[in-house]
Motif scaffolding. Structure first.
Motif, PDB file in Angstrom:
ATOM      1  N   ASN A 252      -4.676  -1.935  -3.277  1.00 42.81           N
ATOM      2  CA  ASN A 252      -4.077  -0.592  -3.289  1.00 42.81           C
ATOM      3  C   ASN A 252      -3.407  -0.225  -4.609  1.00 42.81           C
ATOM      4  O   ASN A 252      -2.822   0.853  -4.724  1.00 42.81           O
ATOM      5  CB  ASN A 252      -3.066  -0.444  -2.138  1.00 42.81           C
ATOM      6  CG  ASN A 252      -1.878  -1.390  -2.274  1.00 42.81           C
ATOM      7  OD1 ASN A 252      -1.724  -2.082  -3.283  1.00 42.81           O
ATOM      8  ND2 ASN A 252      -1.030  -1.426  -1.256  1.00 42.81           N
ATOM      9  N   GLY A 253      -3.460  -1.116  -5.592  1.00 45.25           N
ATOM     10  CA  GLY A 253      -2.898  -0.805  -6.911  1.00 45.25           C
ATOM     11  C   GLY A 253      -1.389  -0.763  -6.966  1.00 45.25           C
ATOM     12  O   GLY A 253      -0.811  -0.218  -7.908  1.00 45.25           O
ATOM     13  N   LEU A 254      -0.727  -1.369  -5.968  1.00 47.42           N
ATOM     14  CA  LEU A 254       0.727  -1.251  -5.876  1.00 47.42           C
ATOM     15  C   LEU A 254       1.373  -2.616  -5.668  1.00 47.42           C
ATOM     16  O   LEU A 254       0.886  -3.435  -4.886  1.00 47.42           O
ATOM     17  CB  LEU A 254       1.091  -0.338  -4.708  1.00 47.42           C
ATOM     18  CG  LEU A 254       2.555   0.077  -4.530  1.00 47.42           C
ATOM     19  CD1 LEU A 254       2.985   1.023  -5.645  1.00 47.42           C
ATOM     20  CD2 LEU A 254       2.770   0.745  -3.174  1.00 47.42           C
ATOM     21  N   TYR A 255       2.447  -2.875  -6.406  1.00 48.19           N
ATOM     22  CA  TYR A 255       3.334  -3.985  -6.058  1.00 48.19           C
ATOM     23  C   TYR A 255       4.529  -3.381  -5.341  1.00 48.19           C
ATOM     24  O   TYR A 255       5.112  -2.386  -5.798  1.00 48.19           O
ATOM     25  CB  TYR A 255       3.841  -4.760  -7.283  1.00 48.19           C
ATOM     26  CG  TYR A 255       5.010  -5.650  -6.905  1.00 48.19           C
ATOM     27  CD1 TYR A 255       4.786  -6.868  -6.294  1.00 48.19           C
ATOM     28  CD2 TYR A 255       6.331  -5.210  -7.054  1.00 48.19           C
ATOM     29  CE1 TYR A 255       5.853  -7.657  -5.867  1.00 48.19           C
ATOM     30  CE2 TYR A 255       7.397  -5.999  -6.633  1.00 48.19           C
ATOM     31  CZ  TYR A 255       7.148  -7.217  -6.038  1.00 48.19           C
ATOM     32  OH  TYR A 255       8.202  -7.973  -5.600  1.00 48.19           O
ATOM     33  N   GLU A 256       4.914  -3.995  -4.205  1.00 44.46           N
ATOM     34  CA  GLU A 256       6.083  -3.482  -3.479  1.00 44.46           C
ATOM     35  C   GLU A 256       6.805  -4.634  -2.788  1.00 44.46           C
ATOM     36  O   GLU A 256       6.186  -5.553  -2.261  1.00 44.46           O
ATOM     37  CB  GLU A 256       5.672  -2.451  -2.438  1.00 44.46           C
ATOM     38  CG  GLU A 256       6.868  -1.863  -1.677  1.00 44.46           C
ATOM     39  CD  GLU A 256       6.507  -0.742  -0.720  1.00 44.46           C
ATOM     40  OE1 GLU A 256       7.426  -0.007  -0.307  1.00 44.46           O
ATOM     41  OE2 GLU A 256       5.309  -0.613  -0.386  1.00 44.46           O
ATOM     42  N   SER A 257       8.127  -4.558  -2.811  1.00 46.82           N
ATOM     43  CA  SER A 257       8.938  -5.513  -2.067  1.00 46.82           C
ATOM     44  C   SER A 257      10.120  -4.791  -1.448  1.00 46.82           C
ATOM     45  O   SER A 257      10.561  -3.746  -1.934  1.00 46.82           O
ATOM     46  CB  SER A 257       9.437  -6.642  -2.972  1.00 46.82           C
ATOM     47  OG  SER A 257      10.241  -6.130  -4.017  1.00 46.82           O
ATOM     48  N   LEU A 258      10.613  -5.353  -0.353  1.00 42.74           N
ATOM     49  CA  LEU A 258      11.860  -4.912   0.265  1.00 42.74           C
ATOM     50  C   LEU A 258      12.927  -5.935  -0.054  1.00 42.74           C
ATOM     51  O   LEU A 258      12.671  -7.144  -0.041  1.00 42.74           O
ATOM     52  CB  LEU A 258      11.707  -4.802   1.780  1.00 42.74           C
ATOM     53  CG  LEU A 258      10.988  -3.584   2.347  1.00 42.74           C
ATOM     54  CD1 LEU A 258      10.912  -3.712   3.868  1.00 42.74           C
ATOM     55  CD2 LEU A 258      11.683  -2.286   1.968  1.00 42.74           C
TER      56      LEU A 258
END
Length: 297
Positions: free
Chosen positions: A107-113
């Motif tokens: 998805n072309g995204l790095y994400e973290s909570l």
């Protein structure tokens, strides 16, 4: 081929991601000018769309992190640890680490909570005090069904800014209780003086560490440092020896270093003495150390 344990870890990681889907960012709605944003009380999200390396990052308060998309790497000196989607990590307070964030090919995204721990309930401090701390750089949390349930519920409740009160605090306390016995989570509660020294040595193993140089880093005189170590039931020599052995183990775990490299890193003149001490600590001889395998494959 995955072992049953790794299959279980992977299944729990998928379950955690599924539970946290309501909090995931859609790429089409992501504003790249706001990488870090507040998602609720004690809850933050971080996103990026390009590979990035952030030097000497530290948090004012300890954090529980969950990778939602892409991959994350932490580096302490030459020692690194990587995390994929569904992995949970602990970031201790006031600890400088280099960070690499890698967007997902999907998805072309790095994400973290990131869940910020403001304070640990008094009832949990004595429980955590008996837990074994991680050796060297080990920020990985081992998932259990109970932890997945508590952590996902806590994150969802914290994102509800209007109602994130007593119930979210209860869920977060449950998360901390489940983490209290995990070595990687020791940084959520407190770190002893020997542990703080260990992090400094692992971060810069080639430096000639003495009581004076360590005291300068820790804000105390060398004599005070030695006295405090005695209060912990150890000595300067024992603490440095243990830290350098962690460096040696980390080198061997990469698969790129020789036993000769590890012996030198640990400060031993005798290879046989090093091997005996190494096996006494880690339960296996240096020659049998293998590179850590990802649970994602």
């Amino acid at each position: 081929m995955l072992t049953n344990g790794k299959e279980t870890e992977r299944a729990l990681a998928r379950l955690l991601l599924e539970r946290l889907k309501p909090l995931a960012t859609r790429l089409e709605t992501f504003d790249p000018s706001h990488g870090m944003r507040m998602r609720g009380r004690q809850l933050f999200g971080y996103c990026c769309v390009r590979r990035e390396r952030l030097a000497r990052i530290s948090a004012e308060k300890p954090l529980i992190g969950i990778v939602l998309s892409g991959e994350k790497e932490f580096w302490l000196g030459d020692t690194g640890q990587s995390f994929g989607a569904g992995d949970v990590f602990i970031l201790p307070a006031a600890t400088e680490l280099d960070v690499v964030n890698l967007p997902s090919d999907a998805n072309g995204l790095y994400e973290s909570l990131l869940v910020e721990i403001e304070q640990v309930p008094a009832a949990l401090r004595s429980v955590a005090a008996t837990s074994r701390s991680a050796r060297g750089l080990d920020l990985r949390v081992t998932l259990t069904p109970e932890l997945v349930d508590a952590l996902s519920h806590a994150a969802i409740l914290l994102s509800d800014t209007e109602n994130a009160t007593a119930l979210s605090e209860h869920r977060l306390a449950e998360v901390l209780l489940l983490l209290a016995r995990q070595p990687a989570a020791a940084g959520l509660f407190s770190r002893s003086l020997p542990e703080r020294i260990s992090w400094l040595v692992v971060a810069d193993p080639s430096r000639r560490w003495t009581a004076t140089t360590l005291g300068q880093e820790l804000g105390m005189a060398g004599s005070t440092l030695r006295r405090k170590l005695e209060d912990h039931g150890t000595s300067m020599r024992e603490t440095l020896s243990a830290a350098r052995m962690q460096v040696a183990h980390a080198l061997l775990s990469t698969g790129d270093a020789t036993i000769t490299d590890a012996v030198a890193a640990a400060g031993y003149a005798s290879r046989s003495h090093f091997a005996r001490r190494f096996q006494a600590i880690y339960g296996l001889p240096p020659a049998e150390v293998r590179p850590a395998q990802s649970t994602r494959g």
